[in-house]
Design a protein around this motif. Structure first.
Motif, mmCIF file in Angstrom:
data_model
loop_
_atom_site.group_PDB
_atom_site.id
_atom_site.type_symbol
_atom_site.label_atom_id
_atom_site.label_comp_id
_atom_site.label_asym_id
_atom_site.label_seq_id
_atom_site.Cartn_x
_atom_site.Cartn_y
_atom_site.Cartn_z
ATOM 1 N N ILE A 29 0.838 -1.202 0.000
ATOM 2 C CA ILE A 29 0.000 0.000 0.000
ATOM 3 C C ILE A 29 0.870 1.249 0.000
ATOM 4 C CG2 ILE A 29 -1.751 1.286 1.273
ATOM 5 C CD1 ILE A 29 -2.749 -1.339 0.045
ATOM 6 N N ARG A 30 1.946 1.224 0.777
ATOM 7 C CA ARG A 30 2.870 2.371 0.824
ATOM 8 C C ARG A 30 3.451 2.634 -0.558
ATOM 9 N NH1 ARG A 30 7.008 0.400 3.889
ATOM 10 N NH2 ARG A 30 5.661 0.561 5.718
ATOM 11 N N LEU A 31 3.835 1.567 -1.245
ATOM 12 C CA LEU A 31 4.398 1.693 -2.584
ATOM 13 C C LEU A 31 3.368 2.269 -3.558
ATOM 14 C CD1 LEU A 31 6.800 1.052 -4.482
ATOM 15 C CD2 LEU A 31 5.806 -1.216 -4.805
ATOM 16 N N LEU A 32 2.122 1.820 -3.450
ATOM 17 C CA LEU A 32 1.068 2.315 -4.329
ATOM 18 C C LEU A 32 0.777 3.788 -4.076
ATOM 19 C CD1 LEU A 32 -1.452 -0.686 -4.215
ATOM 20 C CD2 LEU A 32 0.279 -0.187 -5.947
ATOM 21 N N ILE A 33 0.740 4.176 -2.798
ATOM 22 C CA ILE A 33 0.472 5.574 -2.458
ATOM 23 C C ILE A 33 1.581 6.480 -2.992
ATOM 24 C CG2 ILE A 33 0.393 7.218 -0.521
ATOM 25 C CD1 ILE A 33 -1.178 5.069 1.028
ATOM 26 N N LYS A 34 2.831 6.052 -2.846
ATOM 27 C CA LYS A 34 3.960 6.845 -3.345
ATOM 28 C C LYS A 34 3.853 7.079 -4.841
ATOM 29 C CE LYS A 34 7.480 5.544 0.078
ATOM 30 N NZ LYS A 34 8.735 4.784 0.292
ATOM 31 N N ASN A 35 3.237 6.114 -5.534
ATOM 32 C CA ASN A 35 3.125 6.212 -6.994
ATOM 33 C C ASN A 35 1.718 6.574 -7.454
ATOM 34 O OD1 ASN A 35 5.853 5.214 -8.284
ATOM 35 N ND2 ASN A 35 5.500 3.959 -6.464
ATOM 36 N N LYS A 36 0.924 7.119 -6.497
ATOM 37 C CA LYS A 36 -0.385 7.712 -6.784
ATOM 38 C C LYS A 36 -1.387 6.740 -7.402
ATOM 39 C CE LYS A 36 -1.328 11.753 -7.834
ATOM 40 N NZ LYS A 36 -1.601 12.887 -8.749
ATOM 41 N N VAL A 37 -1.303 5.467 -7.035
ATOM 42 C CA VAL A 37 -2.325 4.510 -7.463
ATOM 43 C C VAL A 37 -3.521 4.684 -6.538
ATOM 44 C CG1 VAL A 37 -2.900 2.086 -7.825
ATOM 45 C CG2 VAL A 37 -0.581 2.901 -8.289
ATOM 46 N N GLU A 38 -4.648 5.104 -7.069
ATOM 47 C CA GLU A 38 -5.800 5.440 -6.246
ATOM 48 C C GLU A 38 -6.469 4.197 -5.662
ATOM 49 O OE1 GLU A 38 -8.403 7.923 -8.487
ATOM 50 O OE2 GLU A 38 -6.947 9.546 -8.679
ATOM 51 N N PHE A 39 -7.115 4.394 -4.518
ATOM 52 C CA PHE A 39 -7.762 3.292 -3.808
ATOM 53 C C PHE A 39 -8.834 2.616 -4.661
ATOM 54 C CE2 PHE A 39 -11.341 1.832 -1.155
ATOM 55 C CZ PHE A 39 -10.711 0.777 -0.519
ATOM 56 N N LYS A 40 -9.586 3.402 -5.429
ATOM 57 C CA LYS A 40 -10.660 2.835 -6.249
ATOM 58 C C LYS A 40 -10.088 1.849 -7.271
ATOM 59 C CE LYS A 40 -14.633 4.131 -9.103
ATOM 60 N NZ LYS A 40 -15.354 5.250 -9.763
ATOM 61 N N THR A 41 -8.942 2.200 -7.843
ATOM 62 C CA THR A 41 -8.282 1.313 -8.795
ATOM 63 C C THR A 41 -7.863 0.016 -8.106
ATOM 64 O OG1 THR A 41 -7.460 3.173 -10.099
ATOM 65 C CG2 THR A 41 -6.302 1.079 -10.346
ATOM 66 N N PHE A 42 -7.221 0.156 -6.944
ATOM 67 C CA PHE A 42 -6.798 -1.008 -6.163
ATOM 68 C C PHE A 42 -7.997 -1.884 -5.806
ATOM 69 C CE2 PHE A 42 -5.890 -2.861 -1.921
ATOM 70 C CZ PHE A 42 -4.795 -3.634 -2.251
ATOM 71 N N LEU A 43 -9.099 -1.257 -5.385
ATOM 72 C CA LEU A 43 -10.300 -1.987 -4.997
ATOM 73 C C LEU A 43 -10.886 -2.778 -6.170
ATOM 74 C CD1 LEU A 43 -12.463 -2.497 -2.776
ATOM 75 C CD2 LEU A 43 -13.661 -0.484 -3.636
ATOM 76 N N ASN A 44 -10.964 -2.150 -7.336
ATOM 77 C CA ASN A 44 -11.526 -2.825 -8.512
ATOM 78 C C ASN A 44 -10.683 -4.018 -8.944
ATOM 79 O OD1 ASN A 44 -13.719 -1.101 -8.723
ATOM 80 N ND2 ASN A 44 -12.674 0.319 -10.085
ATOM 81 N N ILE A 45 -9.365 -3.855 -8.895
ATOM 82 C CA ILE A 45 -8.475 -4.965 -9.268
ATOM 83 C C ILE A 45 -8.582 -6.088 -8.240
ATOM 84 C CG2 ILE A 45 -6.061 -5.646 -9.563
ATOM 85 C CD1 ILE A 45 -5.551 -2.906 -10.801
ATOM 86 N N CYS A 46 -8.647 -5.732 -6.954
ATOM 87 C CA CYS A 46 -8.791 -6.752 -5.902
ATOM 88 C C CYS A 46 -10.092 -7.530 -6.072
ATOM 89 C CB CYS A 46 -8.763 -6.093 -4.525
ATOM 90 S SG CYS A 46 -7.119 -5.682 -3.951
#
Length: 288
Positions: A29-46
């Motif tokens: 999650i820290r890595l994703l936040i640093k690279n501006k991957v939004e939560f909605k994107t993460f949620l949809n992929i999960c």
């Protein structure tokens, strides 16, 4: 007699898995936040991965393939309609997510260059004051920024050279928003494969009754913080020496016994991974 449920009775799984998620995913999650991957994107992929992995699990463990959607819904806790929609989707999840999740920055730039309120008589985007009512960048973001403050958006657009500041005004330059700081594609692939391989090894070792994969950790709690850097340098030097002088030659010797040049007989990668770690959270405390 009390009818109050114990914590374990309220869940369909052990509460320990919540700590597992928190500890194991926190660096990701820290890595994703640093690279501006939004939560909605993460949620949809999960959500998509939950369905696909549940489908694989059901095919591996059940002889009865009828009622697959209901079984996946039960296994994942997702609604049957969500499961059905995901299974019917033929596009890769990455394409679907890109279609559904336009960046805030791109969305704002599009409206700045097309909304009559923010354009001149010839249709060109007007320079905007930073904040305040009327024609301002703050007003633009309030209308099209999805409840985000205008400050971080402006900083991101400046970094990406989509806008510039001239005479205290925010001036539109171009609509092609590309984050200024991006990891190289090869690095992203290496990181993804490393996490995937370690997680797959852990999954195998947790579920297999025999034929466990090699998985070990060496660590110390006796090194003070002031000596961490020196300790790291010595350990990494030691690892590199053993890696280059022993592991690589021995790995290649074993590989030569089984390798083939026939492409049809070659397989996906098989091997081992090595890494240095420095915990940033107290895992023992989080696991208690």
């Amino acid at each position: 007699m009390s009818n109050k449920l114990s914590p374990n009775q309220k869940l369909s799984f052990s509460p320990k898995w919540m700590k597992f998620i928190s500890i194991s995913l926190r660096p990701v999650i820290r890595l994703l936040i640093k690279n501006k991957v939004e939560f909605k994107t993460f949620l949809n992929i999960c959500r998509d991965l939950y369905v696909k992995e549940a489908e694989s699990y059901i095919y591996e463990t059940s002889k009865d393939k009828r009622g697959k959607i209901s079984s996946i819904a039960y296994q994942t806790g997702l609604d049957r309609r969500e499961v059905s929609t995901i299974l019917k989707t033929t596009k890769p999840i990455e394409e679907c997510v890109i279609e559904q999740n336009r960046s805030r920055e791109g969305y704002i730039l599009d409206h700045w260059s097309s909304d009559p309120m923010f354009c001149d008589d010839k249709g060109f985007p007007l320079p905007l004051k930073r904040s305040g009512s009327g024609l301002s960048f703050e007003t633009l973001v309030q209308r099209f920024g999805k409840n985000i403050s205008h400050g971080p958006i402006l900083e991101a657009l400046l970094d990406a050279q989509c806008v510039e500041i001239k005479k205290s005004m925010v001036v539109y330059k171009n609509k092609n928003f590309i984050p200024a700081k991006q990891l190289h594609d090869d690095k992203i692939k290496i990181v993804a494969k490393s996490i995937n391989r370690l997680s797959s090894t852990i999954d195998h070792n947790l579920t297999a009754k025999e034929d466990l994969f090699f998985q070990r950790n060496l660590y110390s709690i006796r090194v003070s913080h002031q000596h961490h850097e020196s300790f790291k340098l010595e350990v990494m030097t030691m690892i590199n020496e053993h890696y280059n002088n022993y592991l690589i030659p021995e790995f290649e010797r074993i590989e030569s016994k089984y390798e083939t040049n026939i492409k049809a007989q070659q397989s996906l990668p098989i091997g081992l991974g090595l890494f240095f770690f420095n915990d940033t959270i107290d895992h023992e405390e989080e696991s208690s």
